[in-house]
Design a protein around this motif. Structure first.
Motif, PDB file in Angstrom:
ATOM      1  N   GLU A 282       0.855  -1.189   0.000  1.00  0.00           N
ATOM      2  CA  GLU A 282       0.000   0.000   0.000  1.00  0.00           C
ATOM      3  C   GLU A 282       0.890   1.238   0.000  1.00  0.00           C
ATOM      4  N   PRO A 283       0.380   2.361  -0.499  1.00  0.00           N
ATOM      5  CA  PRO A 283       1.172   3.585  -0.466  1.00  0.00           C
ATOM      6  C   PRO A 283       1.569   3.927   0.972  1.00  0.00           C
ATOM      7  N   SER A 284       2.828   4.256   1.167  1.00  0.00           N
ATOM      8  CA  SER A 284       3.329   4.546   2.500  1.00  0.00           C
ATOM      9  C   SER A 284       4.530   5.474   2.388  1.00  0.00           C
ATOM     10  N   THR A 285       4.273   6.734   2.128  1.00  0.00           N
ATOM     11  CA  THR A 285       5.334   7.691   1.850  1.00  0.00           C
ATOM     12  C   THR A 285       6.330   7.813   2.996  1.00  0.00           C
ATOM     13  N   ARG A 286       5.848   7.994   4.221  1.00  0.00           N
ATOM     14  CA  ARG A 286       6.772   8.186   5.352  1.00  0.00           C
ATOM     15  C   ARG A 286       7.598   6.935   5.622  1.00  0.00           C
ATOM     16  N   THR A 287       6.954   5.766   5.605  1.00  0.00           N
ATOM     17  CA  THR A 287       7.688   4.525   5.879  1.00  0.00           C
ATOM     18  C   THR A 287       8.684   4.248   4.764  1.00  0.00           C
ATOM     19  N   ARG A 288       8.245   4.396   3.534  1.00  0.00           N
ATOM     20  CA  ARG A 288       9.153   4.181   2.401  1.00  0.00           C
ATOM     21  C   ARG A 288      10.338   5.128   2.481  1.00  0.00           C
ATOM     22  N   GLY A 289      10.074   6.387   2.756  1.00  0.00           N
ATOM     23  CA  GLY A 289      11.150   7.378   2.861  1.00  0.00           C
ATOM     24  C   GLY A 289      12.125   7.055   3.978  1.00  0.00           C
ATOM     25  N   SER A 290      11.604   6.657   5.124  1.00  0.00           N
ATOM     26  CA  SER A 290      12.500   6.348   6.243  1.00  0.00           C
ATOM     27  C   SER A 290      13.312   5.086   5.972  1.00  0.00           C
ATOM     28  N   PHE A 291      12.721   4.081   5.328  1.00  0.00           N
ATOM     29  CA  PHE A 291      13.464   2.860   4.980  1.00  0.00           C
ATOM     30  C   PHE A 291      14.560   3.187   3.969  1.00  0.00           C
ATOM     31  N   GLU A 292      14.217   4.030   2.974  1.00  0.00           N
ATOM     32  CA  GLU A 292      15.192   4.389   1.953  1.00  0.00           C
ATOM     33  C   GLU A 292      16.346   5.184   2.552  1.00  0.00           C
ATOM     34  N   LEU A 293      16.033   6.152   3.405  1.00  0.00           N
ATOM     35  CA  LEU A 293      17.090   6.926   4.069  1.00  0.00           C
ATOM     36  C   LEU A 293      17.992   6.028   4.903  1.00  0.00           C
ATOM     37  N   ALA A 294      17.391   5.122   5.660  1.00  0.00           N
ATOM     38  CA  ALA A 294      18.176   4.222   6.506  1.00  0.00           C
ATOM     39  C   ALA A 294      19.123   3.375   5.664  1.00  0.00           C
ATOM     40  N   ALA A 295      18.629   2.819   4.567  1.00  0.00           N
ATOM     41  CA  ALA A 295      19.472   1.979   3.718  1.00  0.00           C
ATOM     42  C   ALA A 295      20.607   2.789   3.101  1.00  0.00           C
ATOM     43  N   ARG A 296      20.301   4.003   2.644  1.00  0.00           N
ATOM     44  CA  ARG A 296      21.339   4.865   2.062  1.00  0.00           C
ATOM     45  C   ARG A 296      22.389   5.235   3.103  1.00  0.00           C
ATOM     46  N   ARG A 297      21.959   5.527   4.319  1.00  0.00           N
ATOM     47  CA  ARG A 297      22.904   5.891   5.383  1.00  0.00           C
ATOM     48  C   ARG A 297      23.792   4.724   5.785  1.00  0.00           C
ATOM     49  N   LEU A 298      23.372   3.509   5.460  1.00  0.00           N
ATOM     50  CA  LEU A 298      24.192   2.327   5.720  1.00  0.00           C
ATOM     51  C   LEU A 298      24.991   1.910   4.483  1.00  0.00           C
ATOM     52  N   GLY A 299      24.897   2.707   3.412  1.00  0.00           N
ATOM     53  CA  GLY A 299      25.706   2.473   2.225  1.00  0.00           C
ATOM     54  C   GLY A 299      25.109   1.534   1.199  1.00  0.00           C
ATOM     55  N   ALA A 300      23.838   1.202   1.314  1.00  0.00           N
ATOM     56  CA  ALA A 300      23.205   0.247   0.396  1.00  0.00           C
ATOM     57  C   ALA A 300      22.717   0.917  -0.887  1.00  0.00           C
ATOM     58  N   ASP A 301      22.541   0.099  -1.912  1.00  0.00           N
ATOM     59  CA  ASP A 301      21.803   0.502  -3.109  1.00  0.00           C
ATOM     60  C   ASP A 301      20.342   0.187  -2.821  1.00  0.00           C
ATOM     61  N   ILE A 302      19.419   0.977  -3.369  1.00  0.00           N
ATOM     62  CA  ILE A 302      18.000   0.803  -3.050  1.00  0.00           C
ATOM     63  C   ILE A 302      17.178   0.640  -4.316  1.00  0.00           C
ATOM     64  N   ILE A 303      16.230  -0.290  -4.242  1.00  0.00           N
ATOM     65  CA  ILE A 303      15.211  -0.439  -5.285  1.00  0.00           C
ATOM     66  C   ILE A 303      13.867  -0.322  -4.571  1.00  0.00           C
ATOM     67  N   ASN A 304      13.027   0.594  -5.032  1.00  0.00           N
ATOM     68  CA  ASN A 304      11.676   0.718  -4.498  1.00  0.00           C
ATOM     69  C   ASN A 304      10.714   0.078  -5.490  1.00  0.00           C
ATOM     70  N   LEU A 305      10.002  -0.937  -5.022  1.00  0.00           N
ATOM     71  CA  LEU A 305       9.056  -1.649  -5.874  1.00  0.00           C
ATOM     72  C   LEU A 305       7.639  -1.228  -5.540  1.00  0.00           C
ATOM     73  N   GLU A 306       6.903  -0.830  -6.533  1.00  0.00           N
ATOM     74  CA  GLU A 306       5.512  -0.446  -6.370  1.00  0.00           C
ATOM     75  C   GLU A 306       4.648  -1.644  -6.743  1.00  0.00           C
TER      76      GLU A 306
END
Length: 110
Positions: free
Chosen positions: A64-88
């Protein structure tokens, strides 16, 4: 074709994927929470950064759409040095009959 369940643990019982909490031992969950506590910073302090996930791809998948959760997960992964793929999910290949697991398996092989 029915995909096999994704094994979340490696042979040495370390965590490879975190897709569900089901079946994970309490001790592992408590260790994950203790480790997460190490990343908490006071308000206004710069976020902690690390390369602990360098070379790892994190796939964010929300049903389901989840802007805040998606954003926080993406930020966390980036801050740990990961590459990110967001799947809709609603824009995925499910419309062609593929399952989400088919997508995950394909990405896992890349």
């Amino acid at each position: 074709m029915t995909a096999e369940p994704i094994r979340q643990l490696r042979d040495d019982d370390s965590l490879r994927h975190l897709i569900t909490l089901e079946g994970l031992e309490r001790d592992l969950l408590e260790r994950l929470l203790r480790r997460a506590q190490q990343f908490i910073r006071p308000m206004g302090a710069p976020p902690m950064r690390s390369n602990s996930l360098s070379g790892i791809t994190v796939a964010n998948l929300f049903g389901e759409p989840s802007t805040r959760t998606r954003g926080s997960f993406e930020l966390a992964a980036r801050r740990l040095g990961a590459d990110i793929i967001n799947l809709e999910v609603h824009l995925s290949s499910r419309s062609k009959g593929e399952t989400i697991l088919d997508t995950v398996y394909t990405l896992q092989a890349m």
